[in-house]
Scaffold this motif. Structure first.
Motif, PDB file in Angstrom:
ATOM      1  N   LEU A  14     -10.331   6.430  -7.142  1.00  0.00           N
ATOM      2  CA  LEU A  14     -11.000   6.378  -5.352  1.00  0.00           C
ATOM      3  C   LEU A  14     -11.642   5.610  -6.477  1.00  0.00           C
ATOM      4  O   LEU A  14     -12.462   5.742  -7.369  1.00  0.00           O
ATOM      5  CB  LEU A  14     -11.408   7.950  -4.395  1.00  0.00           C
TER       6      LEU A  14
ATOM      7  N   PRO B 127       0.264   5.695   0.167  1.00  0.00           N
ATOM      8  CA  PRO B 127      -0.838   6.572   0.228  1.00  0.00           C
ATOM      9  C   PRO B 127       0.380   7.691  -0.730  1.00  0.00           C
ATOM     10  O   PRO B 127       1.716   7.547  -0.849  1.00  0.00           O
ATOM     11  CB  PRO B 127      -0.206   6.937   1.110  1.00  0.00           C
TER      12      PRO B 127
ATOM     13  N   GLY C 222     -13.247   6.538   4.803  1.00  0.00           N
ATOM     14  CA  GLY C 222     -12.746   5.447   5.680  1.00  0.00           C
ATOM     15  C   GLY C 222     -12.913   4.415   4.258  1.00  0.00           C
ATOM     16  O   GLY C 222     -12.878   4.286   2.828  1.00  0.00           O
ATOM     17  N   SER C 223     -11.503   3.405   4.851  1.00  0.00           N
ATOM     18  CA  SER C 223     -11.666   2.348   3.832  1.00  0.00           C
ATOM     19  C   SER C 223     -11.950   1.249   3.784  1.00  0.00           C
ATOM     20  O   SER C 223     -12.907   0.191   4.645  1.00  0.00           O
ATOM     21  CB  SER C 223      -9.434   1.809   4.225  1.00  0.00           C
ATOM     22  N   MET C 224     -12.556   0.869   2.593  1.00  0.00           N
ATOM     23  CA  MET C 224     -13.301  -0.557   2.113  1.00  0.00           C
ATOM     24  C   MET C 224     -12.271  -1.210   1.210  1.00  0.00           C
ATOM     25  O   MET C 224     -12.113  -0.905   0.794  1.00  0.00           O
ATOM     26  CB  MET C 224     -14.798  -0.163   1.540  1.00  0.00           C
ATOM     27  N   THR C 225     -13.463  -2.248   1.168  1.00  0.00           N
ATOM     28  CA  THR C 225     -12.731  -3.830  -0.456  1.00  0.00           C
ATOM     29  C   THR C 225     -13.538  -3.278  -0.997  1.00  0.00           C
ATOM     30  O   THR C 225     -14.713  -3.065  -1.785  1.00  0.00           O
ATOM     31  CB  THR C 225     -12.861  -4.875   1.172  1.00  0.00           C
TER      32      THR C 225
ATOM     33  N   ILE D 260       0.237  -1.451  -0.123  1.00  0.00           N
ATOM     34  CA  ILE D 260      -0.064   0.145  -0.034  1.00  0.00           C
ATOM     35  C   ILE D 260       1.200   1.518   0.167  1.00  0.00           C
ATOM     36  O   ILE D 260       1.443   1.459   1.027  1.00  0.00           O
ATOM     37  CB  ILE D 260      -0.977   0.119   1.262  1.00  0.00           C
TER      38      ILE D 260
END
Length: 161
Positions: free
Chosen positions: A129, A39, A136-139, A37
């Motif tokens: 995105l 950023p 927030g973070s999601m799958t 990951i």
């Protein structure tokens, strides 16, 4: 060259709660590969934290989950000359294909030229995105057909026709 680097922020984080020694490529391995990951700085904001757009912009078009086929930068922007397009595409290979359009549109056949960050069109940008009502973070569930990818889970009981 240092003078060529303007706005680049890249930090890499490997997320793991345990030591991972297997590369994840062995056929007999039951371990899943871990994500890498990063950023990454994806767009420029002005002093009000708004996306930068040409001052001539009178309307904004939004394309959510645009993929790389039949996209608004190809089929709609020419009909709306005072519009700015903001596209969202979370699948990185589709996002990269869209960004690659920017160099030709901005510089023609000249190669190795800089393009404004996130711009795939002089009047449009694409962001890597997904869009959701929750933050927030999601799958992201990636379908065999990229157009079927979603933040929702796959319905295993469904069928076509």
């Amino acid at each position: 060259c240092r003078s060529c680097v303007t706005d680049l922020m890249l930090s890499v984080i490997v997320v793991s709660s345990r030591q991972h020694t297997n590369s994840g490529t062995d056929k007999g391995s039951s371990e899943q590969p871990l994500p890498l990951i990063a950023p990454v700085h994806i767009a420029q904001l002005d002093h009000t934290r708004s996306l930068l757009m040409p001052s001539s912009t009178r309307s904004v078009l939004m394309e959510i989950g645009c993929s790389d086929y039949d996209t608004l930068d190809e089929v709609a922007l020419e009909h709306y000359p005072r519009s700015f397009l903001i596209s969202f595409e979370p699948l990185l290979e589709k996002y990269a294909a869209l960004l690659a359009r920017g160099n030709f549109r901005v510089h023609g056949s000249r190669r190795d030229q800089s393009v404004p960050l996130a711009h795939h069109h002089p009047r449009g940008m694409v962001l890597p995105l997904a869009v959701s009502t929750a933050g927030g973070s999601m799958t992201l569930t990636v379908g065999r057909n990229a157009g079927c990818s979603s933040l929702y889970s796959v319905n295993q009981g469904s069928s076509w026709g």
